[in-house]
Design an enzyme around this catalytic site. Sequence first.
Site, PDB file in Angstrom:
ATOM      1  N   VAL A 167     -14.287  84.042  19.989  1.00 53.19           N
ATOM      2  CA  VAL A 167     -13.971  82.412  19.680  1.00 53.19           C
ATOM      3  C   VAL A 167     -13.457  81.710  18.582  1.00 53.19           C
ATOM      4  O   VAL A 167     -14.264  82.386  17.303  1.00 53.19           O
ATOM      5  CB  VAL A 167     -15.848  81.829  20.615  1.00 53.19           C
ATOM      6  CG1 VAL A 167     -16.047  80.364  20.136  1.00 53.19           C
ATOM      7  CG2 VAL A 167     -15.822  82.233  21.801  1.00 53.19           C
ATOM      8  N   HIS A 168     -12.643  81.225  17.975  1.00 49.88           N
ATOM      9  CA  HIS A 168     -12.505  80.792  16.549  1.00 49.88           C
ATOM     10  C   HIS A 168     -12.015  78.883  16.393  1.00 49.88           C
ATOM     11  O   HIS A 168     -11.511  78.621  15.736  1.00 49.88           O
ATOM     12  CB  HIS A 168     -11.455  81.532  16.368  1.00 49.88           C
ATOM     13  CG  HIS A 168      -9.683  81.300  16.288  1.00 49.88           C
ATOM     14  ND1 HIS A 168      -9.797  81.745  17.251  1.00 49.88           N
ATOM     15  CD2 HIS A 168      -8.955  80.297  16.126  1.00 49.88           C
ATOM     16  CE1 HIS A 168      -8.493  81.847  17.498  1.00 49.88           C
ATOM     17  NE2 HIS A 168      -7.769  80.910  16.362  1.00 49.88           N
TER      18      HIS A 168
END
Length: 348
Positions: free
Chosen positions: A202-203
Amino acid sequence: MKIVSIIGARPQFIKAAVLTKIIEKEPGVDEVLVHTGQHYDENMSKIFFDELEIPRPHYNLEVGSGSHAYQTGMMLEKIEKVLLSEKPDWIIVYGDTNSTIAGALAASKLHIKIAHVEAGLRSFNKLMPEEINRITTDRISDLLLAPSLNAMHLLKNEGLEKNAVFTGDVMFDSILFYQKLAEQKHKLSEVIDEKEFYLATVHRQENTDDKTRLQNIFEAFSELDLPVVLPLHPRTRTKLKEITVSDNVKIIDPVSYLEMILLLKNSKKILTDSGGLQKEAYFLKKPCITLRDETEWIETTEGNWNFIVGTNKELILEKIKVNQFVEQKNYYGDGKAGEKILTAILNF
Ligand code: UD1
């Protein structure tokens, strides 16, 4: 012929590793590698150069973090200086990051020819900084190197087909090349304790900078039937302090490319908001749940291989249970995208 290649973020190191090896073997072509310094942590940058045997960059512009305007502006100024002194015939830019648009913009004003690797991708979501970077880079590039026929089609819709060439995807070349090495060099037990797990990343700004979206994702992770291994991008690490993260999420530091391949191969399924990981899951025939509202890689959604669920917890928990898949098609070329890219540049 002299080529300046601009790289700065993790996925660009992987793509450039493929092309650098091909350019090296081509008589009469010299490559000057420029690292903008967009990613600078050891495990976001140096580890990729060591592991993928990318030559040390000739220049490191050490731009680092900052707002989009600051980061892109600093790069623009510094890349221009390099281009004025190196006087290349071509510049190669990769993908959709701030390093991509800064490189393309600096070169265009100096009338240096621009080759854009991974051209023609669109999410049709202009709230994403990456979408702005792609559209503008494609507009000003001389050679648009498309990873898929869908990308060719989208370029045609924008009247850009004259400059476009379908090459296939260098990330597919890369997986074919490095897959064996990953298993030779690393053992899963050295990276994680889990044997059965989902792999997540997740970024994306749209997820990390929106507390509700981030919380939804982590609530879904907490209810999954297997532990979720999460190599964590530094951007997300800062934001996690604001939300609740359950013990089912096993956070580890960002991993190298070869370690990531090993994690992919051993995981049950992938949950991600990354563009690259969606495709790597597809190449390795791992089902993927995409934590975004759209994807640029629409081919991967065929046959239940990739579900675009946004951050809807119920959908995440529903789609993770799907286990019927239709045989994949060969959308991303024949593993020779790198060669085709160099040929397109030489024949331009
Ligand atoms: C960038 C790209 C994205 C790509 C991703 C791959 C843009 C707009 N986005 O996003 O397209 O998918 O790289 O990872 O160019 N940080 C560190 N150490 C690092 C790098 C970043 O701590 O080595 C932190 C900084 O606080 C920084 C934040 O992460 O502000 C975000 O980094 P940035 O380079 O702006 O974008 P990415 O999220 O990595």
